[in-house]
Motif scaffolding. Structure first.
Motif, PDB file in Angstrom:
ATOM      1  N   ALA A 189       0.740  -1.115   0.040  1.00  0.00           N
ATOM      2  CA  ALA A 189      -0.039  -0.033   0.077  1.00  0.00           C
ATOM      3  C   ALA A 189       0.830   1.098   0.005  1.00  0.00           C
ATOM      4  O   ALA A 189       0.651   2.292  -0.498  1.00  0.00           O
ATOM      5  CB  ALA A 189      -1.084   0.035   1.071  1.00  0.00           C
ATOM      6  N   ILE A 190       1.903   1.185   0.566  1.00  0.00           N
ATOM      7  CA  ILE A 190       3.060   2.290   0.656  1.00  0.00           C
ATOM      8  C   ILE A 190       3.452   2.540  -0.831  1.00  0.00           C
ATOM      9  O   ILE A 190       3.758   3.571  -1.397  1.00  0.00           O
ATOM     10  CB  ILE A 190       4.124   2.277   1.601  1.00  0.00           C
ATOM     11  CG1 ILE A 190       3.304   2.244   3.089  1.00  0.00           C
ATOM     12  CG2 ILE A 190       4.919   3.133   1.630  1.00  0.00           C
ATOM     13  CD1 ILE A 190       4.167   1.840   4.271  1.00  0.00           C
ATOM     14  N   TYR A 191       4.121   1.472  -1.343  1.00  0.00           N
ATOM     15  CA  TYR A 191       4.878   1.540  -2.596  1.00  0.00           C
ATOM     16  C   TYR A 191       4.210   1.919  -3.602  1.00  0.00           C
ATOM     17  O   TYR A 191       4.713   2.452  -4.623  1.00  0.00           O
ATOM     18  CB  TYR A 191       5.525   0.203  -2.786  1.00  0.00           C
ATOM     19  CG  TYR A 191       6.352   0.001  -4.181  1.00  0.00           C
ATOM     20  CD1 TYR A 191       7.494   0.543  -4.288  1.00  0.00           C
ATOM     21  CD2 TYR A 191       5.793  -0.504  -5.150  1.00  0.00           C
ATOM     22  CE1 TYR A 191       8.184   0.511  -5.510  1.00  0.00           C
ATOM     23  CE2 TYR A 191       6.326  -0.710  -6.326  1.00  0.00           C
ATOM     24  CZ  TYR A 191       7.545  -0.072  -6.643  1.00  0.00           C
ATOM     25  OH  TYR A 191       8.028  -0.173  -7.715  1.00  0.00           O
ATOM     26  N   LYS A 192       2.999   1.300  -3.684  1.00  0.00           N
ATOM     27  CA  LYS A 192       2.013   1.698  -4.817  1.00  0.00           C
ATOM     28  C   LYS A 192       1.937   3.194  -4.975  1.00  0.00           C
ATOM     29  O   LYS A 192       1.496   3.732  -6.250  1.00  0.00           O
ATOM     30  CB  LYS A 192       0.694   1.119  -4.753  1.00  0.00           C
ATOM     31  CG  LYS A 192      -0.291   0.965  -3.478  1.00  0.00           C
ATOM     32  CD  LYS A 192      -1.223   2.477  -3.615  1.00  0.00           C
ATOM     33  CE  LYS A 192      -1.984   2.602  -2.270  1.00  0.00           C
ATOM     34  NZ  LYS A 192      -3.087   3.474  -2.372  1.00  0.00           N
ATOM     35  N   ASN A 193       1.901   3.942  -3.983  1.00  0.00           N
ATOM     36  CA  ASN A 193       1.610   5.529  -3.885  1.00  0.00           C
ATOM     37  C   ASN A 193       2.961   6.072  -4.505  1.00  0.00           C
ATOM     38  O   ASN A 193       2.791   7.242  -5.460  1.00  0.00           O
ATOM     39  CB  ASN A 193       1.447   5.946  -2.607  1.00  0.00           C
ATOM     40  CG  ASN A 193       0.208   5.817  -2.048  1.00  0.00           C
ATOM     41  OD1 ASN A 193      -0.731   5.760  -2.554  1.00  0.00           O
ATOM     42  ND2 ASN A 193       0.111   5.748  -0.664  1.00  0.00           N
ATOM     43  N   TYR A 221       7.129  -6.043 -10.813  1.00  0.00           N
ATOM     44  CA  TYR A 221       8.685  -6.595 -10.461  1.00  0.00           C
ATOM     45  C   TYR A 221       9.240  -5.916  -9.314  1.00  0.00           C
ATOM     46  O   TYR A 221       9.953  -6.963  -8.548  1.00  0.00           O
ATOM     47  CB  TYR A 221       9.219  -6.537 -11.811  1.00  0.00           C
ATOM     48  CG  TYR A 221      10.854  -7.319 -11.809  1.00  0.00           C
ATOM     49  CD1 TYR A 221      10.732  -8.554 -11.413  1.00  0.00           C
ATOM     50  CD2 TYR A 221      12.100  -6.593 -11.908  1.00  0.00           C
ATOM     51  CE1 TYR A 221      12.099  -9.233 -11.437  1.00  0.00           C
ATOM     52  CE2 TYR A 221      13.105  -7.127 -11.742  1.00  0.00           C
ATOM     53  CZ  TYR A 221      13.396  -8.326 -11.857  1.00  0.00           C
ATOM     54  OH  TYR A 221      14.460  -9.114 -11.524  1.00  0.00           O
ATOM     55  N   GLU A 222       9.332  -4.573  -9.399  1.00  0.00           N
ATOM     56  CA  GLU A 222      10.041  -3.986  -8.265  1.00  0.00           C
ATOM     57  C   GLU A 222       9.550  -4.382  -6.667  1.00  0.00           C
ATOM     58  O   GLU A 222      10.502  -4.464  -5.809  1.00  0.00           O
ATOM     59  CB  GLU A 222      10.102  -2.535  -8.434  1.00  0.00           C
ATOM     60  CG  GLU A 222      11.265  -2.025  -9.560  1.00  0.00           C
ATOM     61  CD  GLU A 222      11.197  -0.267  -9.455  1.00  0.00           C
ATOM     62  OE1 GLU A 222      10.982   0.150  -8.635  1.00  0.00           O
ATOM     63  OE2 GLU A 222      11.915   0.171 -10.306  1.00  0.00           O
ATOM     64  N   LEU A 223       7.941  -4.228  -6.760  1.00  0.00           N
ATOM     65  CA  LEU A 223       7.508  -4.639  -5.675  1.00  0.00           C
ATOM     66  C   LEU A 223       7.758  -5.848  -5.083  1.00  0.00           C
ATOM     67  O   LEU A 223       8.019  -6.021  -3.716  1.00  0.00           O
ATOM     68  CB  LEU A 223       6.070  -4.576  -5.807  1.00  0.00           C
ATOM     69  CG  LEU A 223       4.938  -4.779  -4.630  1.00  0.00           C
ATOM     70  CD1 LEU A 223       5.343  -3.938  -3.316  1.00  0.00           C
ATOM     71  CD2 LEU A 223       3.797  -4.734  -5.095  1.00  0.00           C
ATOM     72  N   GLU A 296      19.716   0.848   2.044  1.00  0.00           N
ATOM     73  CA  GLU A 296      20.187   0.008   3.134  1.00  0.00           C
ATOM     74  C   GLU A 296      20.269  -1.679   2.782  1.00  0.00           C
ATOM     75  O   GLU A 296      21.415  -2.034   3.337  1.00  0.00           O
ATOM     76  CB  GLU A 296      19.548   0.057   4.574  1.00  0.00           C
ATOM     77  CG  GLU A 296      19.443   1.387   5.341  1.00  0.00           C
ATOM     78  CD  GLU A 296      18.438   1.608   6.430  1.00  0.00           C
ATOM     79  OE1 GLU A 296      17.744   0.631   6.696  1.00  0.00           O
ATOM     80  OE2 GLU A 296      18.219   2.499   6.791  1.00  0.00           O
ATOM     81  N   ARG A 297      19.451  -1.909   2.044  1.00  0.00           N
ATOM     82  CA  ARG A 297      19.557  -3.417   1.448  1.00  0.00           C
ATOM     83  C   ARG A 297      20.225  -3.633   0.065  1.00  0.00           C
ATOM     84  O   ARG A 297      20.205  -4.665  -0.422  1.00  0.00           O
ATOM     85  CB  ARG A 297      18.162  -3.851   1.393  1.00  0.00           C
ATOM     86  CG  ARG A 297      17.459  -4.124   2.749  1.00  0.00           C
ATOM     87  CD  ARG A 297      15.969  -4.163   2.912  1.00  0.00           C
ATOM     88  NE  ARG A 297      15.426  -4.465   4.124  1.00  0.00           N
ATOM     89  CZ  ARG A 297      15.297  -3.379   5.310  1.00  0.00           C
ATOM     90  NH1 ARG A 297      15.576  -2.291   4.715  1.00  0.00           N
ATOM     91  NH2 ARG A 297      14.758  -3.682   6.312  1.00  0.00           N
ATOM     92  N   GLY A 298      20.979  -2.412  -0.394  1.00  0.00           N
ATOM     93  CA  GLY A 298      21.543  -2.719  -1.680  1.00  0.00           C
ATOM     94  C   GLY A 298      20.653  -3.076  -2.769  1.00  0.00           C
ATOM     95  O   GLY A 298      21.105  -3.649  -3.716  1.00  0.00           O
ATOM     96  N   LEU A 299      19.373  -2.482  -2.712  1.00  0.00           N
ATOM     97  CA  LEU A 299      18.412  -2.684  -3.873  1.00  0.00           C
ATOM     98  C   LEU A 299      18.631  -1.911  -5.017  1.00  0.00           C
ATOM     99  O   LEU A 299      18.540  -0.478  -4.871  1.00  0.00           O
ATOM    100  CB  LEU A 299      17.230  -2.982  -3.032  1.00  0.00           C
ATOM    101  CG  LEU A 299      16.760  -3.955  -2.150  1.00  0.00           C
ATOM    102  CD1 LEU A 299      15.332  -3.914  -1.870  1.00  0.00           C
ATOM    103  CD2 LEU A 299      17.028  -5.278  -2.629  1.00  0.00           C
ATOM    104  N   ASN A 300      18.469  -2.460  -6.186  1.00  0.00           N
ATOM    105  CA  ASN A 300      18.450  -1.339  -7.345  1.00  0.00           C
ATOM    106  C   ASN A 300      17.069  -1.435  -7.867  1.00  0.00           C
ATOM    107  O   ASN A 300      16.299  -2.296  -8.587  1.00  0.00           O
ATOM    108  CB  ASN A 300      19.527  -1.774  -8.339  1.00  0.00           C
ATOM    109  CG  ASN A 300      19.379  -0.793  -9.511  1.00  0.00           C
ATOM    110  OD1 ASN A 300      19.056   0.162  -9.343  1.00  0.00           O
ATOM    111  ND2 ASN A 300      19.510  -1.359 -10.872  1.00  0.00           N
TER     112      ASN A 300
END
Length: 329
Positions: A189-193, A221-223, A296-300
């Motif tokens: 719900a946070i990411y979709k915004n 895919y990112e989610l 922090e998690r090194g995600l691209n």
């Protein structure tokens, strides 16, 4: 459930109060402004948000007295912007919350630690997970106000609480989907915004449906990458609480995050956009919170990175989208 206290007076809170009152659930409603309380009592409408929605005030008692509203019910529903949640909680005596069941419907990270709203509430009030629930989408307040068919997600690990919430919100136009996936649904719900913001930017720069479709498919895919990195196992990405919520925020003209993004895409800066809009776009603060977590998690995550650089590093939106085009698959 026969009664509930609701904290928050925006459009989403108003829509939820509308449903509850229609279902003859007694609602004790906290609002910050006395003018708002008086108008709701007198006119049966919220003058500031979705004011075309008629409210059954026979089942609503509105007040600016937060302590009074909190004292009336065991079940509390928090529906305030994430940035305002700490201010509200600072006014509450934690000792008075010991026996409360707290439901949240807030779509943004909270504070410098980028906590989920449910995690923040649990920390402040020493809540057990069994006493927490979440109300999520995919749904827009405007369509609920108009009585249009809507699917709503009710999350709780406590089956008794899930059932109580489902019965409180279900109606002839509200279909309830139950879930135990508190973390996954709340992060989605946070990411979709954030995605709604970026889709709005694309729209504001006159990108067409072809590009936005690719943008949304990459966002899915990112989610999935984000949720996996956060330790959320095998989320049902195609479910309404994940994909459905992301799609409605990305495409609907009711989406305030999409509207915020459209203005940015048209050349407004962040402060001008905030001044233009009367409602809070949760995706703005969510962008920073999620970006910090991803870093922090090194995600691209190119879509999230694009939003962050435009909103917080003040990079030119057209330049950033040219870079984003190259990362789409």
């Amino acid at each position: 459930m026969k009664e509930i206290s609701v904290i928050g007076g925006g459009s989403w809170a108003t829509a939820l109060v509308k449903i509850l009152a229609e279902n003859k659930i007694r609602v004790y409603w906290y609002l910050r402004r006395q003018m708002q309380v008086e108008a709701i009592t007198r006119e049966r409408r919220n003058p500031d948000y979705i004011n075309f929605a008629k409210l059954d005030t026979d089942f609503i008692e509105a007040s600016t007295d937060l302590d009074y509203i909190l004292s009336k019910c065991q079940h509390l529903l928090f529906v305030v912007p994430s940035a305002h949640l700490p201010t509200v909680c600072q006014q509450i005596d934690p000792q008075k919350m010991e026996d409360k069941i707290i439901i949240s419907s807030i779509k943004g990270t909270v504070g410098l630690d980028n906590l989920l709203p449910s995690a923040y509430l649990a920390k402040i009030f020493s809540l057990l997970e069994v006493n927490q629930g979440i109300i999520a989408g995919p749904c827009h307040a405007e369509e609920i106000a108009a009585g249009r068919k809507t699917y709503m997600t009710v999350c709780a690990t406590n089956q008794v609480l899930r059932t109580a919430l489902s019965e409180a919100f279900a109606s002839n136009y509200i279909q309830i989907c139950e879930s135990e996936d508190l973390l996954g649904v709340e992060y989605a719900a946070i990411y979709k915004n954030v995605v709604g913001l970026v889709c709005g930017m694309a729209k504001g720069m006159n990108y067409g449906d072809n590009f936005i479709a690719v943008l949304v498919s990459n966002a899915i895919y990112e989610l999935e990458i984000l949720l996996t990195a956060l330790g959320i196992d095998s989320p049902r990405i195609g479910s309404s609480s994940y994909l459905g919520d992301l799609l409605v925020t990305s495409y609907s003209e009711h989406s305030r995050n999409r509207t915020f993004g459209v203005l940015i895409g048209q050349g407004y800066n962040v402060e001008q956009t905030k001044d233009t809009m009367s409602m809070v776009a949760e995706g703005y603060t969510a962008t920073k919170g999620l970006h910090d977590m991803a870093t922090e998690r090194g995600l691209n995550l190119p879509i999230l990175n694009t939003a962050y650089r435009i909103l917080y590093n003040y990079m030119p939106v057209k330049t950033e989208f040219k870079l984003l085009e190259r990362s789409m698959i």
